[in-house]
Scaffold this active site. Structure first.
Site, mmCIF file in Angstrom:
data_model
loop_
_atom_site.group_PDB
_atom_site.id
_atom_site.type_symbol
_atom_site.label_atom_id
_atom_site.label_comp_id
_atom_site.label_asym_id
_atom_site.label_seq_id
_atom_site.Cartn_x
_atom_site.Cartn_y
_atom_site.Cartn_z
ATOM 1 N N ARG A 164 -0.509 5.242 17.243
ATOM 2 C CA ARG A 164 -1.663 4.732 16.505
ATOM 3 C C ARG A 164 -2.257 3.508 17.206
ATOM 4 O O ARG A 164 -2.017 3.278 18.381
ATOM 5 C CB ARG A 164 -1.237 4.446 15.062
ATOM 6 C CG ARG A 164 -0.658 5.705 14.376
ATOM 7 C CD ARG A 164 -0.287 5.455 12.948
ATOM 8 N NE ARG A 164 -1.451 5.107 12.141
ATOM 9 C CZ ARG A 164 -1.375 4.579 10.920
ATOM 10 N NH1 ARG A 164 -0.184 4.332 10.379
ATOM 11 N NH2 ARG A 164 -2.464 4.287 10.252
ATOM 12 N N ARG A 209 -0.361 -1.760 15.888
ATOM 13 C CA ARG A 209 0.804 -1.232 15.166
ATOM 14 C C ARG A 209 2.005 -1.040 16.094
ATOM 15 O O ARG A 209 3.091 -0.645 15.643
ATOM 16 C CB ARG A 209 0.471 0.104 14.490
ATOM 17 C CG ARG A 209 -0.557 -0.002 13.396
ATOM 18 C CD ARG A 209 -0.766 1.335 12.705
ATOM 19 N NE ARG A 209 -2.071 1.389 12.078
ATOM 20 C CZ ARG A 209 -2.352 0.910 10.857
ATOM 21 N NH1 ARG A 209 -1.401 0.384 10.115
ATOM 22 N NH2 ARG A 209 -3.571 0.971 10.381
ATOM 23 N N HIS A 249 9.161 4.230 9.138
ATOM 24 C CA HIS A 249 7.723 4.413 8.970
ATOM 25 C C HIS A 249 7.444 5.891 8.806
ATOM 26 O O HIS A 249 8.049 6.721 9.491
ATOM 27 C CB HIS A 249 6.948 3.874 10.178
ATOM 28 C CG HIS A 249 7.188 2.421 10.402
ATOM 29 N ND1 HIS A 249 6.583 1.450 9.640
ATOM 30 C CD2 HIS A 249 8.003 1.785 11.270
ATOM 31 C CE1 HIS A 249 7.009 0.266 10.038
ATOM 32 N NE2 HIS A 249 7.878 0.432 11.026
ATOM 33 N N LEU A 250 6.521 6.204 7.924
ATOM 34 C CA LEU A 250 6.098 7.595 7.753
ATOM 35 C C LEU A 250 5.411 8.085 9.017
ATOM 36 O O LEU A 250 5.673 9.184 9.513
ATOM 37 C CB LEU A 250 5.131 7.685 6.569
ATOM 38 C CG LEU A 250 5.733 7.354 5.198
ATOM 39 C CD1 LEU A 250 4.651 6.866 4.259
ATOM 40 C CD2 LEU A 250 6.443 8.567 4.640
ATOM 41 N N SER A 251 4.505 7.268 9.536
ATOM 42 C CA SER A 251 3.718 7.669 10.704
ATOM 43 C C SER A 251 4.393 7.200 11.987
ATOM 44 O O SER A 251 5.250 6.306 11.966
ATOM 45 C CB SER A 251 2.310 7.050 10.612
ATOM 46 O OG SER A 251 2.395 5.632 10.636
ATOM 47 N N ASN A 267 10.665 -0.070 4.798
ATOM 48 C CA ASN A 267 9.335 0.226 5.317
ATOM 49 C C ASN A 267 8.457 -0.937 4.886
ATOM 50 O O ASN A 267 8.022 -0.999 3.723
ATOM 51 C CB ASN A 267 8.795 1.549 4.774
ATOM 52 C CG ASN A 267 7.437 1.888 5.405
ATOM 53 O OD1 ASN A 267 6.834 1.065 6.102
ATOM 54 N ND2 ASN A 267 6.963 3.102 5.169
ATOM 55 N N HIS A 327 3.920 -5.609 11.159
ATOM 56 C CA HIS A 327 3.195 -6.058 12.358
ATOM 57 C C HIS A 327 2.764 -7.519 12.280
ATOM 58 O O HIS A 327 2.194 -8.028 13.242
ATOM 59 C CB HIS A 327 1.958 -5.170 12.562
ATOM 60 C CG HIS A 327 2.233 -3.719 12.319
ATOM 61 N ND1 HIS A 327 3.129 -3.001 13.084
ATOM 62 C CD2 HIS A 327 1.759 -2.840 11.385
ATOM 63 C CE1 HIS A 327 3.189 -1.755 12.633
ATOM 64 N NE2 HIS A 327 2.365 -1.634 11.607
ATOM 65 N N ASN A 362 0.802 -1.236 0.000
ATOM 66 C CA ASN A 362 0.000 0.000 0.000
ATOM 67 C C ASN A 362 0.833 1.285 0.000
ATOM 68 O O ASN A 362 0.278 2.376 -0.090
ATOM 69 C CB ASN A 362 -0.990 0.010 1.187
ATOM 70 C CG ASN A 362 -1.942 -1.161 1.116
ATOM 71 O OD1 ASN A 362 -2.588 -1.351 0.096
ATOM 72 N ND2 ASN A 362 -2.029 -1.952 2.169
ATOM 73 N N ARG A 377 -3.622 7.943 -0.307
ATOM 74 C CA ARG A 377 -4.141 7.146 0.797
ATOM 75 C C ARG A 377 -3.941 7.877 2.121
ATOM 76 O O ARG A 377 -2.818 8.260 2.465
ATOM 77 C CB ARG A 377 -3.349 5.836 0.808
ATOM 78 C CG ARG A 377 -3.435 4.991 2.025
ATOM 79 C CD ARG A 377 -2.306 3.951 1.990
ATOM 80 N NE ARG A 377 -2.358 3.119 3.160
ATOM 81 C CZ ARG A 377 -1.298 2.570 3.728
ATOM 82 N NH1 ARG A 377 -0.091 2.773 3.241
ATOM 83 N NH2 ARG A 377 -1.441 1.824 4.793
ATOM 84 N N GLU A 394 14.831 0.415 9.904
ATOM 85 C CA GLU A 394 13.367 0.314 9.786
ATOM 86 C C GLU A 394 12.805 1.727 9.731
ATOM 87 O O GLU A 394 13.173 2.558 10.560
ATOM 88 C CB GLU A 394 12.806 -0.425 11.014
ATOM 89 C CG GLU A 394 11.290 -0.466 11.041
ATOM 90 C CD GLU A 394 10.747 -1.175 12.292
ATOM 91 O OE1 GLU A 394 11.547 -1.602 13.155
ATOM 92 O OE2 GLU A 394 9.504 -1.279 12.392
HETATM 93 C C1 DQA Z 1 3.519 2.427 7.860
HETATM 94 C C2 DQA Z 1 2.817 2.120 9.173
HETATM 95 C C3 DQA Z 1 2.114 0.771 9.104
HETATM 96 O O1 DQA Z 1 1.442 0.514 10.335
HETATM 97 C C4 DQA Z 1 1.069 0.772 8.001
HETATM 98 O O2 DQA Z 1 0.475 -0.492 7.887
HETATM 99 C C5 DQA Z 1 1.628 1.229 6.701
HETATM 100 C C6 DQA Z 1 2.568 2.354 6.671
HETATM 101 C C7 DQA Z 1 4.128 3.838 7.860
HETATM 102 O O3 DQA Z 1 4.972 4.096 7.014
HETATM 103 O O4 DQA Z 1 3.731 4.688 8.652
HETATM 104 O O5 DQA Z 1 1.245 0.740 5.649
HETATM 105 O O6 DQA Z 1 4.579 1.499 7.673
#
Ligand code: DQA
Length: 184
Positions: free
Chosen positions: A135, A139, A128-130, A102, A108, A39, A46, A126
């Site tokens: 969250r 996660r 992650h954007l968020s 990422n 998870h 995704n 998104r 590792e």
């Molecule tokens: C993510 C965080 C994950 O929990 C989520 O499923 C993603 C994006 C992030 O980059 O923040 O698809 O990896």
């Protein structure tokens, strides 16, 4: 700027034909693999309130320039398929000097991703954007973290830039140490 003539002595991939020895010089620095899971091809469209308005292609372009300024190349990929991600992580054992990952939601859920990462002996970041810890609780657990050198999350596209900066520093230090060993 990284010398492309000496491969870091610390970067070893035992069990395949590409292992490096301290006394092998003039080996080109391999690209840094930057792998993206499911995704992440949709960022920009998104949940922009979570992942920002930038696209993955935009992130890739910025990272390519950042790496080039340090004399390095990146190999940037995205897949929605767990097995493909595992194949690419395995490929990274021999074909890359460092890995930025990422893994998206596979972070998870995927023991297969964790096992593949554990077979690497290169530095692993590792990203992650968020901020996954702000969250949902599902996660908060990562199968990537136990196998990673470090983790950066919550800075949007900047998470990738910070991870790349860290990997460049690690490779520069290893390269300098290797050069010192070669000339001792
Ligand atoms: C993510 C965080 C994950 O929990 C989520 O499923 C993603 C994006 C992030 O980059 O923040 O698809 O990896």
């Amino acid at each position: 700027m990284l010398s492309s003539e000496a491969y870091p002595a610390s970067v070893k991939a035992v069990g395949c034909l590409c292992f490096q020895r301290k006394n092998i010089a003039f080996v080109s620095m391999k690209p840094i693999f930057i792998l993206n899971g499911p995704n992440l091809n949709l960022i920009g469209e998104r949940e922009p309130e979570v992942y920002g308005a930038g696209t993955l292609a935009g992130i890739e372009e910025g990272l390519r320039q950042q790496a080039a300024a340090a004399g390095l190349e990146i190999d940037f990929r995205q897949t929605n398929h767990e097995g493909v991600l595992v194949d690419w992580i395995q490929e990274a054992r021999c074909a890359s000097s460092a890995l930025i990952l990422n893994a998206g939601a596979y972070t998870h859920t995927s023991i297969a991703v964790m096992d593949a990462l554990r077979a690497l002996s290169i530095p692993i970041a590792e990203v992650h954007l968020s901020n996954i810890f702000k969250r949902e609780s599902f996660r908060h657990h990562s199968y990537v973290s136990p196998a990673a050198t470090g983790m950066i999350c919550g800075f949007g596209a900047q998470s990738y830039r910070l991870a790349l900066a860290a990997m460049i520093e690690i490779l520069e230090s290893a390269s300098a140490a290797s050069n010192r060993g070669l000339h001792a």
